[in-house]
Scaffold this motif. Structure first.
Motif, mmCIF file in Angstrom:
data_model
loop_
_atom_site.group_PDB
_atom_site.id
_atom_site.type_symbol
_atom_site.label_atom_id
_atom_site.label_comp_id
_atom_site.label_asym_id
_atom_site.label_seq_id
_atom_site.Cartn_x
_atom_site.Cartn_y
_atom_site.Cartn_z
ATOM 1 N N LEU A 178 1.155 -0.801 0.044
ATOM 2 C CA LEU A 178 -0.412 -0.356 0.221
ATOM 3 C C LEU A 178 1.091 1.579 -0.196
ATOM 4 O O LEU A 178 1.999 1.177 1.045
ATOM 5 C CB LEU A 178 -0.841 0.272 1.719
ATOM 6 N N SER A 179 0.676 2.647 -0.577
ATOM 7 C CA SER A 179 0.621 3.721 -0.748
ATOM 8 C C SER A 179 1.466 3.949 0.639
ATOM 9 O O SER A 179 2.274 5.129 0.764
ATOM 10 C CB SER A 179 0.591 4.563 -1.687
ATOM 11 N N THR A 180 -0.059 4.301 0.797
ATOM 12 C CA THR A 180 -0.143 5.117 1.876
ATOM 13 C C THR A 180 -1.515 4.151 2.782
ATOM 14 O O THR A 180 -2.799 4.096 2.372
ATOM 15 C CB THR A 180 -0.420 7.409 1.953
ATOM 16 N N LEU A 181 -1.535 5.366 4.426
ATOM 17 C CA LEU A 181 -2.588 4.960 5.395
ATOM 18 C C LEU A 181 -4.097 5.837 4.700
ATOM 19 O O LEU A 181 -5.410 5.640 5.383
ATOM 20 C CB LEU A 181 -1.974 4.092 6.198
ATOM 21 N N GLY A 182 -3.550 6.659 4.610
ATOM 22 C CA GLY A 182 -4.174 7.898 4.123
ATOM 23 C C GLY A 182 -3.524 9.639 4.711
ATOM 24 O O GLY A 182 -2.972 9.313 5.169
ATOM 25 N N SER A 183 -4.598 10.117 4.472
ATOM 26 C CA SER A 183 -3.917 12.320 4.279
ATOM 27 C C SER A 183 -4.515 12.574 5.776
ATOM 28 O O SER A 183 -5.648 11.804 6.187
ATOM 29 C CB SER A 183 -4.231 12.508 3.175
ATOM 30 N N GLY A 184 -3.813 13.799 5.564
ATOM 31 C CA GLY A 184 -4.420 14.438 7.001
ATOM 32 C C GLY A 184 -3.983 13.467 9.010
ATOM 33 O O GLY A 184 -5.340 14.257 9.114
ATOM 34 N N GLN A 185 -3.183 12.886 8.396
ATOM 35 C CA GLN A 185 -3.058 12.349 9.885
ATOM 36 C C GLN A 185 -1.970 13.081 10.731
ATOM 37 O O GLN A 185 -1.228 13.412 9.873
ATOM 38 C CB GLN A 185 -2.631 11.002 9.759
ATOM 39 N N VAL A 186 -1.995 12.500 11.329
ATOM 40 C CA VAL A 186 -0.711 13.565 12.723
ATOM 41 C C VAL A 186 0.402 12.259 12.124
ATOM 42 O O VAL A 186 0.506 11.303 11.926
ATOM 43 C CB VAL A 186 -0.534 13.562 14.074
ATOM 44 N N ILE A 323 -10.562 1.001 24.389
ATOM 45 C CA ILE A 323 -9.838 0.856 25.140
ATOM 46 C C ILE A 323 -8.247 0.616 25.279
ATOM 47 O O ILE A 323 -8.016 1.201 26.175
ATOM 48 C CB ILE A 323 -10.791 -0.740 26.102
ATOM 49 N N LEU A 324 -8.360 -0.188 24.328
ATOM 50 C CA LEU A 324 -6.799 -0.870 24.644
ATOM 51 C C LEU A 324 -5.847 0.426 23.418
ATOM 52 O O LEU A 324 -4.549 0.228 24.383
ATOM 53 C CB LEU A 324 -6.465 -1.946 23.699
ATOM 54 N N ALA A 325 -6.445 0.317 23.100
ATOM 55 C CA ALA A 325 -5.397 1.833 22.644
ATOM 56 C C ALA A 325 -6.530 3.163 22.069
ATOM 57 O O ALA A 325 -7.123 3.055 21.456
ATOM 58 C CB ALA A 325 -4.945 1.364 20.647
ATOM 59 N N PRO A 326 -6.889 3.745 23.396
ATOM 60 C CA PRO A 326 -7.215 5.293 22.901
ATOM 61 C C PRO A 326 -6.880 6.623 22.499
ATOM 62 O O PRO A 326 -7.610 7.630 21.913
ATOM 63 C CB PRO A 326 -6.835 5.668 24.768
ATOM 64 N N ASP A 327 -5.570 6.837 22.364
ATOM 65 C CA ASP A 327 -5.395 7.379 21.282
ATOM 66 C C ASP A 327 -5.207 7.392 19.718
ATOM 67 O O ASP A 327 -4.510 7.845 19.131
ATOM 68 C CB ASP A 327 -3.840 7.845 21.760
ATOM 69 N N THR A 328 -6.267 5.734 19.457
ATOM 70 C CA THR A 328 -5.920 5.858 18.080
ATOM 71 C C THR A 328 -6.365 6.876 17.120
ATOM 72 O O THR A 328 -7.380 7.447 17.084
ATOM 73 C CB THR A 328 -6.625 4.209 17.773
ATOM 74 N N SER A 329 -5.599 7.066 16.416
ATOM 75 C CA SER A 329 -5.998 7.995 15.006
ATOM 76 C C SER A 329 -6.713 7.333 13.795
ATOM 77 O O SER A 329 -7.704 8.378 13.154
ATOM 78 C CB SER A 329 -4.689 8.627 14.490
ATOM 79 N N ALA A 348 -21.883 0.764 17.296
ATOM 80 C CA ALA A 348 -19.515 0.971 18.004
ATOM 81 C C ALA A 348 -18.895 2.032 16.795
ATOM 82 O O ALA A 348 -18.192 2.676 17.945
ATOM 83 C CB ALA A 348 -19.358 -0.565 17.376
ATOM 84 N N LEU A 349 -19.243 2.266 15.920
ATOM 85 C CA LEU A 349 -18.069 3.484 14.811
ATOM 86 C C LEU A 349 -18.778 4.927 15.425
ATOM 87 O O LEU A 349 -18.068 5.629 15.720
ATOM 88 C CB LEU A 349 -18.638 3.315 13.654
ATOM 89 N N VAL A 350 -20.336 5.282 15.854
ATOM 90 C CA VAL A 350 -20.387 5.970 16.068
ATOM 91 C C VAL A 350 -20.225 6.559 17.744
ATOM 92 O O VAL A 350 -19.599 8.035 17.535
ATOM 93 C CB VAL A 350 -22.312 6.503 15.821
ATOM 94 N N ARG A 351 -19.208 5.291 18.177
ATOM 95 C CA ARG A 351 -18.854 5.898 19.591
ATOM 96 C C ARG A 351 -17.711 6.332 19.494
ATOM 97 O O ARG A 351 -16.521 6.755 20.580
ATOM 98 C CB ARG A 351 -19.286 4.496 20.981
ATOM 99 N N VAL A 352 -16.965 5.640 18.497
ATOM 100 C CA VAL A 352 -15.654 6.075 18.671
ATOM 101 C C VAL A 352 -15.078 7.531 18.222
ATOM 102 O O VAL A 352 -16.097 8.604 17.965
ATOM 103 C CB VAL A 352 -14.901 5.727 16.660
ATOM 104 N N PRO A 353 -14.159 7.769 19.022
ATOM 105 C CA PRO A 353 -14.035 9.372 19.047
ATOM 106 C C PRO A 353 -13.934 9.904 17.813
ATOM 107 O O PRO A 353 -13.366 9.897 17.111
ATOM 108 C CB PRO A 353 -12.907 9.646 19.661
ATOM 109 N N ALA A 354 -14.680 11.528 17.426
ATOM 110 C CA ALA A 354 -14.778 12.371 16.440
ATOM 111 C C ALA A 354 -13.309 12.098 15.629
ATOM 112 O O ALA A 354 -13.225 12.412 14.889
ATOM 113 C CB ALA A 354 -14.889 13.481 16.415
ATOM 114 N N GLU A 355 -12.534 12.748 16.122
ATOM 115 C CA GLU A 355 -10.789 12.563 15.521
ATOM 116 C C GLU A 355 -10.663 11.349 15.282
ATOM 117 O O GLU A 355 -9.380 11.350 14.093
ATOM 118 C CB GLU A 355 -10.087 13.640 16.542
ATOM 119 N N THR A 356 -11.170 10.244 15.134
ATOM 120 C CA THR A 356 -10.330 8.891 14.776
ATOM 121 C C THR A 356 -10.797 8.817 13.521
ATOM 122 O O THR A 356 -12.235 8.336 13.625
ATOM 123 C CB THR A 356 -10.641 8.184 15.684
#
Length: 396
Positions: A178-186, A323-329, A348-356
């Motif tokens: 894969l060339s990249t996982l996506g854009s706009g990430q830290v 829970i395992l990785a709360p800082d997931t981007s 379940a995906l709706v409950r994921v943090p908005a910045e993820t």
């Protein structure tokens, strides 16, 4: 321990293994002939019984010849990919005082068994033998133990001596580049600026006007005095990206074994790309739950994942991932074309943090690849592994 000579656990008697099929037939013939001679008083039958017994007794000294060998196994490559060739080398040193004439060695590789005819081994001589194994399936395969099997010239009795302990061969799933996982990430932990600005990091970026709610500790008083208005500092966000891959372990989500293996390959491809882009990585699939470990360890885990009838539903896996990785981007959810409860997945995906950023990838062999953007997440249909780079680029 690998490379050490293994002494049989029950002493000298344990050196005599069960007779071979030929040996059992000879022993049975000896007993039958002896019983016949005793019943009918036929001398010829007694002679047959004695000859059979003598043949078995003469086979015993062949098995009592000591065999002291140090051996080790080596794999090239140490980690393989499903379907690729693996070279296995058995190296052995004769530590005994007698030469070993072309010992026959049994070497299992997973469910397969290879028989190796080693060259004659003089005392202290090191010899080797290579075995090529192809088309191994994904998984963790035991290679070995290497066991020498000695028989007498007539093949009546046999003795097995273990030369070395088994080692594990990790066969990873097939992966796409894969060339990249996506854009706009830290992007970087070491202070390289990203496109995201922050009010709580270390890399100074710029000044902006104060708005109610800003932390007064970030006010740049000297610039504020010159400008005649409050100015606050902005910072580059230098946090490290974290990619989490959730592989659906429920058997009902997949129509076939090939569909599940495609899902595993998709998950492994995402892990490999995340490692190349220097993300922290987490992987969840049933009992396999690992986070913030080297990418090689995560890829090894993809060798062990299996469908689990007792696994919790996919929505529960996603909750556990947060829970395992709360800082997931980046959150990637890999499932099959028959995933039964898509409403629960969406909830379940709706409950994921908005910045993820959330991406659901559905393995559907033979289907047309597509990208569907839902509210808050994307659904990517993958018909084959070769199509994965294209649909991932389209979803970026």
């Amino acid at each position: 321990m690998s490379g050490a000579w293994v002494r049989p656990a029950r002493g000298a008697l344990a050196l005599l293994r069960v007779p071979t099929a030929t040996g059992r037939a000879v022993i049975a013939l000896a007993l039958a002939a002896w019983a016949g001679s005793a019943y009918a008083d036929i001398v010829e039958l007694r002679l047959v019984a004695l000859m059979c017994a003598l043949a078995v007794l003469l086979a015993v000294p062949w098995l009592l010849i000591p065999m002291r060998v140090r051996a080790s196994l080596a794999l090239r490559p140490p980690r393989a990919v499903a379907g690729e060739r693996v070279d296995i080398t058995l190296s052995a040193v004769n530590d005994g005082r007698l030469s070993l004439w072309q010992p026959l060695v049994r070497l299992p590789v997973g469910e397969r068994v290879s028989w190796l005819r080693m060259p004659t081994m003089s005392p202290t001589e090191r010899v080797g033998h290579d075995v090529v194994v192809e088309d191994l399936e994904r998984g963790v395969h035991d290679v070995g133990p290497a066991t020498a099997v000695r028989t007498d010239p007539l093949g009546l009795l046999r003795r097995a001596v273990q030369w070395c302990d088994p080692i594990e061969l990790y066969v990873r799933p097939r992966m796409a580049l894969l060339s990249t996982l996506g854009s706009g990430q830290v992007r970087d932990l070491e202070g390289v600026p990203s496109d995201r600005v922050s009010m709580s990091d270390l890399a100074f970026h710029a000044l902006r006007e104060y708005v109610p709610g800003d932390d007064l500790r970030h006010v740049h008083w000297r610039s504020s005095a010159r400008a005649g208005e409050l100015l606050v500092r902005q910072y580059h966000d230098t946090r490290r990206n974290h990619a989490t891959v959730v592989l659906d372990p429920t058997p009902g989500s997949y129509l076939s074994d090939d569909e599940y293996e495609l899902g595993v390959s998709i998950a492994a491809s995402l892990v490999m790309c995340a490692a190349r882009e220097e993300y922290d990585i987490s992987l969840l699939s049933g009992r396999e739950q690992i986070t913030s470990v080297p990418a090689t360890t995560v890829l090894d885990a993809t060798c062990r994942v299996q469908r689990d009838p007792d696994a919790e539903p996919l929505a529960g896996e996603i909750h556990q991932a947060i829970i395992l990785a709360p800082d997931t981007s980046l959150l990637f959810v890999v499932t099959g074309s028959a995933a039964p409860d898509l409403d629960a997945l969406a909830a379940a995906l709706v409950r994921v943090p908005a910045e993820t950023r959330c991406v659901v990838l559905r393995a559907a062999p033979g289907d047309t690849p597509s990208v569907l953007r839902q509210h808050g997440y994307e659904v990517v249909m993958v018909g084959s592994l070769a199509e994965l780079p294209g649909v991932m680029a389209a979803s970026s």
